[in-house]
Enzyme design. Sequence first.
Site, PDB file in Angstrom:
ATOM      1  N   ARG A   8       1.145  10.478   3.393  1.00 38.94           N
ATOM      2  CA  ARG A   8       2.350  10.973   2.734  1.00 38.94           C
ATOM      3  C   ARG A   8       2.290  10.689   1.249  1.00 38.94           C
ATOM      4  NH1 ARG A   8       6.611   9.205   0.429  1.00 38.94           N
ATOM      5  NH2 ARG A   8       6.214   7.041   0.968  1.00 38.94           N
ATOM      6  N   VAL A   9       2.735  11.674   0.466  1.00 40.19           N
ATOM      7  CA  VAL A   9       2.962  11.495  -0.963  1.00 40.19           C
ATOM      8  C   VAL A   9       4.377  11.980  -1.255  1.00 40.19           C
ATOM      9  CG1 VAL A   9       0.555  11.623  -1.710  1.00 40.19           C
ATOM     10  CG2 VAL A   9       1.894  13.730  -1.490  1.00 40.19           C
ATOM     11  N   SER A  10       4.920  11.568  -2.379  1.00 43.13           N
ATOM     12  CA  SER A  10       6.316  11.874  -2.689  1.00 43.13           C
ATOM     13  C   SER A  10       6.525  13.180  -3.429  1.00 43.13           C
ATOM     14  CB  SER A  10       6.927  10.736  -3.507  1.00 43.13           C
ATOM     15  OG  SER A  10       6.881   9.545  -2.772  1.00 43.13           O
ATOM     16  N   THR A  11       5.548  13.600  -4.234  1.00 43.59           N
ATOM     17  CA  THR A  11       5.749  14.791  -5.066  1.00 43.59           C
ATOM     18  C   THR A  11       4.588  15.772  -4.921  1.00 43.59           C
ATOM     19  OG1 THR A  11       4.611  13.891  -7.009  1.00 43.59           O
ATOM     20  CG2 THR A  11       6.976  13.400  -6.787  1.00 43.59           C
ATOM     21  N   GLN A  14       1.098  15.081  -6.474  1.00 47.80           N
ATOM     22  CA  GLN A  14       0.182  14.150  -5.826  1.00 47.80           C
ATOM     23  C   GLN A  14      -0.530  14.841  -4.661  1.00 47.80           C
ATOM     24  OE1 GLN A  14       3.376  11.448  -4.893  1.00 47.80           O
ATOM     25  NE2 GLN A  14       2.733  10.003  -6.479  1.00 47.80           N
TER      26      GLN A  14
END
Length: 188
Positions: A8-11, A14
Amino acid sequence: MNTAIYCRVSTQDQTTENQALELRNVADKQGWTVSEVYTDVISGARASRPGLDSLMKSVSRKDVDMVMVWDVSRLGRSLSHLVALLEEFQACGCNLYFHQNGLNTSTPSGKAMFQMLGVFSEFERCMIKERVKAGLNRARQQGKRLGRPPVPPIQIQKIKRLREEGLSYRKIAKSVDLSVATVHRLSA
């Protein structure tokens, strides 16, 4: 060992590719077969995530023996959500591997750490329960009324009058802004 990877990445700026690549290398060294890679580009504070939801369905079906995650923070940011996830993994007999944290629940030390997390989460739940009880007792001692406010007698009379006129419980509930169950209870 049938293994899934969760990244998982936030944005959108990324990428999850670095996490997946490193975790695949670890899986190869351990001799684990990676069956699926689940990814999300979303905040870790969100409990519902498409990739995580798909992963949990696989875990529930017992299609996965081990889930590999780059870091605990990739799985979730909320302690309560993490604890709920950990309990679900444990209930389904699925182990977890957190690369950056060096935690592997398939090993004796990893299982011990996992159980300690469970002990702390249970302790936290008990403390919250005790604080809530203390707060309710304090409110009672101060004479505060707990629960929903009582329905005023004039509104009860209106409910009974409307019922005598033949209106349905649902229509009465809508007109007096109460639940159907409350209207049913009060019209008797």
